[in-house]
Design a protein around this motif. Structure first.
Motif: not given
Length: 303
Positions: A9, A295, A265, A14-16, A5, A298-299
């Motif tokens: 990123r 973004t 971000r 992208l986060p994963s 992951d 993302d979390s």
């Protein structure tokens, strides 16, 4: 990227890998029918209007990946074209097509949220202090190449940055989701004018409140539609701020920072940090919008 992951990123923003696959799955069916950008701001399915097809020797996943890599790292199209073993002109059409496609699809995926939806996911910090907040806004300026036209030089010159810039208005929900990205304007435009003309005001409802920096002189504009503006108090002619105003400034600042974090971000896509080329000016609004909306995968900014 297939290994971790972290690599996903690094290369795409992208986060994963699972998020990359999920977004690709959502886009894949429509992407398979795209025709190449023709310079008119459209990218249409093959059964709509005739146009050159995208390179079919490159998979949809690789096209999506290559587009994100260029956004993430701000590298020139010639380098990405070399990595894909295709002519630079072919990659340029492919990249432009995907930017328009992503702009349209991500805007549809993240529409302006209803008042009920904003209330449902409103963090406790906002519920206690500013429960009517609908959106937190701020502007971002992106340095651009100096236009050859004297008129365009004047329109894009930012006295704040002392250079030629593009300016965009960004709005996030109290929960930290990017909910509004305006078209790109010349850096000379005021915060008041970009807010008035961007379409944001038309989305607000009576009883809403907007949180912003003190530079947004839009209180009268919003009052006309029954919307309240929450900004830090101005110092005025007094040399020292009253204790009540100091407290209000602190309360707003600790919540308004979320829009600054959202902008931070988006700036992980380095295309927003490099000097924006005039050759891509026709796609500038779409490129900026795509970077911000990506973004949202993302979390959450606000827990």
């Amino acid at each position: 990227m297939k290994k971790s992951d972290e690599q996903c990123r690094f290369w795409t923003g992208l986060p994963s890998r699972s998020v990359f696959s999920c977004v690709l799955s959502h886009l894949e069916l429509k992407a398979a029918t795209l025709t190449a950008w023709r310079g008119d701001g459209t990218c249409t399915p093959k059964d709509s209007k005739p146009g050159p097809r995208l390179a079919r020797d490159v998979s949809t996943a690789d096209q999506f990946f290559a587009t994100l890599v260029r956004l993430r790292h701000g590298i020139c199209g010639a380098f990405v074209a070399f990595m894909l073993d295709m002519p630079e002109s072919t990659f340029s059409r492919m990249y432009s097509t995907w930017i328009l496609f992503l702009s349209r699809e991500l805007t549809a995926l993240f529409p302006w949220p209803s008042r009920q939806l904003v209330d449902k996911y409103m963090p406790k910090s906002f519920k206690l202090k500013f429960p009517d907040t609908r959106v937190i806004i701020d502007c971002l300026e992106i340095q651009m190449e100096r236009p050859t036209s004297l008129l365009n030089q004047s329109i894009t010159y930012s006295s704040y940055k002392s250079r030629n810039t593009m300016k965009v208005l960004v709005g996030v929900s109290p929960a930290g989701l990017v909910t509004f990205v305006s078209d790109v304007w010349g850096g000379r435009v005021s915060d008041q004018l970009i807010t008035q003309e961007s379409g944001l005001v038309d989305l607000l409802e009576k009883g809403d409140s907007v949180m912003a920096d003190k530079g947004f002189d839009i209180e009268v504009l919003l009052a006309k539609i029954g919307v309240r503006l929450n900004i830090p108090p101005k110092l005025g002619s007094n040399k020292q701020m009253a204790p009540s105003n100091v407290e209000k400034t602190r309360r707003i600042a600790e919540l308004r920072i979320h829009v600054e974090r959202a902008i931070g971000r988006a700036r992980c896509y380095r295309v927003l940090n490099a000097v924006f080329p005039l050759s891509m000016s026709s796609l500038s609004s779409h490129i900026v919008r795509v970077c911000f909306l990506l973004t949202n995968f993302d979390s959450p900014l606000v827990q």
